[in-house]
Scaffold this motif. Sequence first.
Motif, PDB file in Angstrom:
ATOM      1  N   VAL A 173     -23.481 -14.226 -30.624  1.00 10.21           N
ATOM      2  CA  VAL A 173     -23.356 -12.799 -30.366  1.00 10.21           C
ATOM      3  C   VAL A 173     -24.724 -12.160 -30.600  1.00 10.21           C
ATOM      4  N   VAL A 174     -25.111 -11.270 -29.688  1.00 15.67           N
ATOM      5  CA  VAL A 174     -26.395 -10.582 -29.794  1.00 15.67           C
ATOM      6  C   VAL A 174     -26.172  -9.092 -29.566  1.00 15.67           C
ATOM      7  N   GLU A 175     -27.091  -8.288 -30.042  1.00  5.86           N
ATOM      8  CA  GLU A 175     -26.987  -6.842 -29.822  1.00  5.86           C
ATOM      9  C   GLU A 175     -27.238  -6.521 -28.364  1.00  5.86           C
ATOM     10  N   GLY A 176     -26.607  -5.464 -27.901  1.00 10.32           N
ATOM     11  CA  GLY A 176     -26.776  -5.019 -26.525  1.00 10.32           C
ATOM     12  C   GLY A 176     -25.452  -5.025 -25.797  1.00 10.32           C
ATOM     13  N   ARG A 177     -25.381  -4.261 -24.742  1.00  9.08           N
ATOM     14  CA  ARG A 177     -24.127  -4.165 -23.990  1.00  9.08           C
ATOM     15  C   ARG A 177     -24.040  -5.270 -22.958  1.00  9.08           C
ATOM     16  N   GLY A 178     -22.879  -5.873 -22.930  1.00  5.32           N
ATOM     17  CA  GLY A 178     -22.586  -6.853 -21.898  1.00  5.32           C
ATOM     18  C   GLY A 178     -21.684  -6.212 -20.870  1.00  5.32           C
ATOM     19  N   SER A 179     -20.735  -6.978 -20.405  1.00  2.55           N
ATOM     20  CA  SER A 179     -19.802  -6.477 -19.401  1.00  2.55           C
ATOM     21  C   SER A 179     -18.798  -5.527 -20.025  1.00  2.55           C
ATOM     22  N   GLY A 180     -18.447  -4.491 -19.288  1.00  9.09           N
ATOM     23  CA  GLY A 180     -17.440  -3.565 -19.758  1.00  9.09           C
ATOM     24  C   GLY A 180     -16.049  -4.164 -19.805  1.00  9.09           C
ATOM     25  N   PHE A 181     -15.840  -5.342 -19.203  1.00 10.64           N
ATOM     26  CA  PHE A 181     -14.531  -5.974 -19.189  1.00 10.64           C
ATOM     27  C   PHE A 181     -14.281  -6.846 -20.409  1.00 10.64           C
ATOM     28  N   SER A 182     -15.325  -7.268 -21.092  1.00  8.40           N
ATOM     29  CA  SER A 182     -15.181  -8.140 -22.249  1.00  8.40           C
ATOM     30  C   SER A 182     -14.893  -7.300 -23.493  1.00  8.40           C
ATOM     31  N   LEU A 183     -14.004  -7.787 -24.349  1.00 11.19           N
ATOM     32  CA  LEU A 183     -13.506  -6.986 -25.471  1.00 11.19           C
ATOM     33  C   LEU A 183     -14.576  -6.554 -26.474  1.00 11.19           C
ATOM     34  N   GLU A 184     -15.681  -7.266 -26.551  1.00 10.74           N
ATOM     35  CA  GLU A 184     -16.713  -6.897 -27.529  1.00 10.74           C
ATOM     36  C   GLU A 184     -17.609  -5.763 -27.052  1.00 10.74           C
ATOM     37  N   ALA A 185     -17.549  -5.385 -25.791  1.00  8.73           N
ATOM     38  CA  ALA A 185     -18.460  -4.380 -25.226  1.00  8.73           C
ATOM     39  C   ALA A 185     -18.509  -3.080 -26.033  1.00  8.73           C
ATOM     40  N   PRO A 186     -17.396  -2.517 -26.482  1.00 10.29           N
ATOM     41  CA  PRO A 186     -17.473  -1.265 -27.248  1.00 10.29           C
ATOM     42  C   PRO A 186     -18.135  -1.417 -28.623  1.00 10.29           C
ATOM     43  N   GLU A 187     -18.329  -2.650 -29.073  1.00 14.15           N
ATOM     44  CA  GLU A 187     -18.951  -2.907 -30.375  1.00 14.15           C
ATOM     45  C   GLU A 187     -20.478  -2.815 -30.327  1.00 14.15           C
ATOM     46  N   GLY A 188     -21.044  -2.680 -29.118  1.00 15.36           N
ATOM     47  CA  GLY A 188     -22.506  -2.629 -28.986  1.00 15.36           C
ATOM     48  C   GLY A 188     -23.159  -3.994 -29.057  1.00 15.36           C
ATOM     49  N   VAL A 189     -22.360  -5.048 -28.871  1.00 11.26           N
ATOM     50  CA  VAL A 189     -22.860  -6.420 -28.872  1.00 11.26           C
ATOM     51  C   VAL A 189     -22.270  -7.135 -27.664  1.00 11.26           C
ATOM     52  N   ARG A 190     -22.776  -8.338 -27.428  1.00 11.64           N
ATOM     53  CA  ARG A 190     -22.220  -9.154 -26.350  1.00 11.64           C
ATOM     54  C   ARG A 190     -22.279 -10.614 -26.749  1.00 11.64           C
ATOM     55  N   PHE A 191     -21.304 -11.352 -26.237  1.00 12.01           N
ATOM     56  CA  PHE A 191     -21.322 -12.793 -26.446  1.00 12.01           C
ATOM     57  C   PHE A 191     -22.352 -13.407 -25.515  1.00 12.01           C
ATOM     58  N   LEU A 192     -22.924 -14.513 -25.957  1.00 12.98           N
ATOM     59  CA  LEU A 192     -23.948 -15.212 -25.194  1.00 12.98           C
ATOM     60  C   LEU A 192     -23.755 -16.703 -25.414  1.00 12.98           C
ATOM     61  N   ILE A 193     -23.954 -17.503 -24.390  1.00 20.06           N
ATOM     62  CA  ILE A 193     -23.862 -18.959 -24.509  1.00 20.06           C
ATOM     63  C   ILE A 193     -25.239 -19.522 -24.806  1.00 20.06           C
ATOM     64  N   ARG A 194     -25.280 -20.405 -25.784  1.00 21.09           N
ATOM     65  CA  ARG A 194     -26.477 -21.203 -26.067  1.00 21.09           C
ATOM     66  C   ARG A 194     -26.071 -22.630 -25.744  1.00 21.09           C
ATOM     67  N   SER A 195     -26.916 -23.345 -25.026  1.00 21.41           N
ATOM     68  CA  SER A 195     -26.551 -24.693 -24.614  1.00 21.41           C
ATOM     69  C   SER A 195     -27.534 -25.708 -25.165  1.00 21.41           C
ATOM     70  N   PHE A 196     -27.018 -26.914 -25.401  1.00 20.75           N
ATOM     71  CA  PHE A 196     -27.796 -28.026 -25.935  1.00 20.75           C
ATOM     72  C   PHE A 196     -27.485 -29.241 -25.085  1.00 20.75           C
TER      73      PHE A 196
END
Length: 118
Positions: free
Chosen positions: A93-116
């Motif tokens: 999770v990182v700060e910043g707005r993501g999609s308005g459809f994802s539940l975390e959007a009103p929190e001022g954060v967005r989920f992000l994928i990190r891959s290995f």
Amino acid sequence: MNEPGARPVGFTPAAADLMRRLRAAHGPLMFHQSGGCCDGSAPMCYQAGEFRTGASDVLLAELHVAGVEEPVPFWMSRSQHELWSHTRLVVDVVEGRGSGFSLEAPEGVRFLIRSFLA
């Protein structure tokens, strides 16, 4: 953070904490990551069953988060899965707005994928 080789998908501690808060506010949850141009690297969090999956989607894992009763299914579009099949994914999770459809959007954060690489 889950070790990169531990399972196909995991959560960082910050993402797991946000999942607990979202579960308390919205009930059971699910993730979907499409192969679309706008949200291809951002997994979308929905109330369970709110996003309709189908034959073009792959269930990568049912994730267990401490403090969340039920596992959280993580779906990915089949085309995206083919591109990322050689990787382990960690939801962060990182700060910043993501999609308005994802539940975390009103929190001022967005989920992000990190891959290995697997």
